[in-house]
Design a protein around this motif. Structure first.
Motif, PDB file in Angstrom:
ATOM      1  N   LYS A   1      49.572  34.105  26.611  1.00 35.71           N
ATOM      2  CA  LYS A   1      49.373  33.404  25.347  1.00 35.71           C
ATOM      3  C   LYS A   1      50.526  32.418  25.140  1.00 35.71           C
ATOM      4  CE  LYS A   1      45.691  35.714  24.091  1.00 35.71           C
ATOM      5  NZ  LYS A   1      44.364  35.062  23.955  1.00 35.71           N
TER       6      LYS A   1
ATOM      7  N   HIS B   1      47.396  28.329  22.446  1.00 38.28           N
ATOM      8  CA  HIS B   1      46.521  29.204  21.672  1.00 38.28           C
ATOM      9  C   HIS B   1      46.837  29.145  20.176  1.00 38.28           C
ATOM     10  CE1 HIS B   1      46.667  30.792  25.802  1.00 38.28           C
ATOM     11  NE2 HIS B   1      45.421  31.132  25.597  1.00 38.28           N
TER      12      HIS B   1
ATOM     13  N   THR C   1      41.730  27.697  19.423  1.00 37.62           N
ATOM     14  CA  THR C   1      43.140  27.488  19.097  1.00 37.62           C
ATOM     15  C   THR C   1      43.317  27.494  17.582  1.00 37.62           C
ATOM     16  OG1 THR C   1      43.511  26.163  21.092  1.00 37.62           O
ATOM     17  CG2 THR C   1      45.102  25.914  19.302  1.00 37.62           C
TER      18      THR C   1
END
Length: 275
Positions: free
Chosen positions: A172, A197, A237
C-alpha cells in the motif's frame, strides 16, 4: 495502513489565536469538526508526521503513547510543523522510563541543523542517546521499520528544500502532500509513474485557487484528474484534503459538500482513514 489526522489547520489554527474574522467566529460558534489544531498526523499509531507545538495536546486528546514513538518525519522547518524545543523533553530529567529510548527525526538539512542546535543548547550531556537527527535526500528511499519512505521536493519555501512524502508498507502506498503548492516538475514526474492508494493534499485556501506555497480545492481537483488520467490513482484511491486556514473563508461544515463533489474527503481533527 491507518492514517490519523491529529491536527488539520495551518499555522494560525482555526479559529486563529487572535482573530475575530467572520470565519473564525463561525468556527467558534459551530464547534465540533470546525475547530482545528496545527497540522500533524500519525500512521499506524507509530510513525509521526511533523512535530507542531500542539503535539502535547494531541497526545492527551488521542491517548498517544509518545514514549513508544521511535520515528518522526518532518516536512519543513516552519514552527507549526517543527517545534524542536519539545524534542528535548524526550531526555532525562524531563522523561523517565520511556519505552523507546531513542527517537529518529528525519528531514532536510535545515531540520537537522535546528535539531542539533536545540540538542547542543539543552545542557544534557547524553542527549544524543535520546534523539537522532537524520538527513534524508530528495527521491532517495529510506527504511523506517516496515515502511519505505521517499522524500519528494515541495513547492513551499524558496530558501529551503521542503518535502512531501511517499510512504509505502505491505503493498500500500500513500502520498502525504502538505505543505506545497503545485508540484515541482520532478515531483510531478515521480507521482506520474507511481500508483497511490491514498492521496492527502494541501487545501489551505479551501475553495480559493492557489498555486504557490499552498493549494486550494480547485487545484486539488486538477491534481486528482491528472492522477486518474495518468493511472497513478484509480476509482479505489481515496483522496483527502487537509491543512486549512481561515484565509480560505470556508469552515468545515460548508467545505464538505464542495469537496465531495470533487471526489475528496475533508479531513478533521482526529479523523482516521485506512487503506
Amino acid at each position: 495502513m491507518k492514517l490519523q489526522y491529529l491536527g488539520t489547520a495551518a499555522a494560525d489554527g482555526w479559529p486563529a489565536l487572535f482573530c475575530k474574522c467572520e470565519f473564525c467566529e463561525a468556527a467558534r460558534k459551530a464547534g465540533g469538526k470546525n475547530i482545528r489544531t496545527r497540522s500533524q498526523s500519525i500512521i499506524d499509531d507509530c510513525l509521526l508526521v511533523d512535530m507542531p507545538p500542539d503535539t502535547y495536546y494531541h497526545a492527551l486528546q488521542y491517548n498517544l503513547d509518545l514514549s513508544a514513538i521511535g520515528h518522526i518525519l518532518i516536512t519543513h522547518s516552519h514552527e507549526d510543523h517543527f517545534y524542536p524545543a519539545d524534542m528535548i523533553l524526550k531526555a532525562e530529567p524531563y522523561a523517565h522510563s520511556g519505552a523507546a529510548k531513542s527517537i529518529s527525526v528525519y528531514g532536510n538539512k535545515v531540520i537537522v541543523d535546528m535539531l542539533r542546535q536545540a540538542m547542543d543548547g539543552s545542557g544534557i550531556e547524553d542527549i544524543a542517546d535520546y534523539i537522532t537527527p537524520v538527513y534524508v535526500e530528495p527521491f532517495v528511499p529510506f527504511a523506517v521499520g516496515p515502511y519505505t519512505v521517499t522524500p519528494l521536493p515541495a513547492n513551499h519555501m524558496p530558501n529551503e528544500e521542503c518535502y512531501i512524502y511517499c510512504i509505502e508498507k505491505d503493498g500500500k502506498r500513500l502520498l502525504y502532500g502538505h505543505d506545497t503548492g503545485v508540484f515541482p516538475q520532478p515531483t510531478a514526474d515521480y507521482i506520474a509513474r507511481t500508483f497511490f492508494h491514498l492521496v492527502s493534499l494541501d487545501c489551505t485556501f479551501c475553495l480559493r485557487p492557489w498555486e504557490e506555497g499552498h493549494l486550494g480545492l480547485p487545484n486539488n481537483a486538477e491534481i486528482r484528474t491528472q492522477m486518474l488520467k495518468q493511472h497513478s490513482a484509480d476509482s479505489n484511491t481515496r483522496f483527502v484534503i487537509n491543512h486549512f486556514s481561515h484565509n480560505g473563508y470556508t469552515i468545515h461544515d460548508d467545505l464538505v459538500p464542495h469537496a465531495e463533489k470533487s471526489g475528496f474527503i475533508t479531513a478533521f481533527d482526529g479523523m482516521i482513514i485506512e487503506v
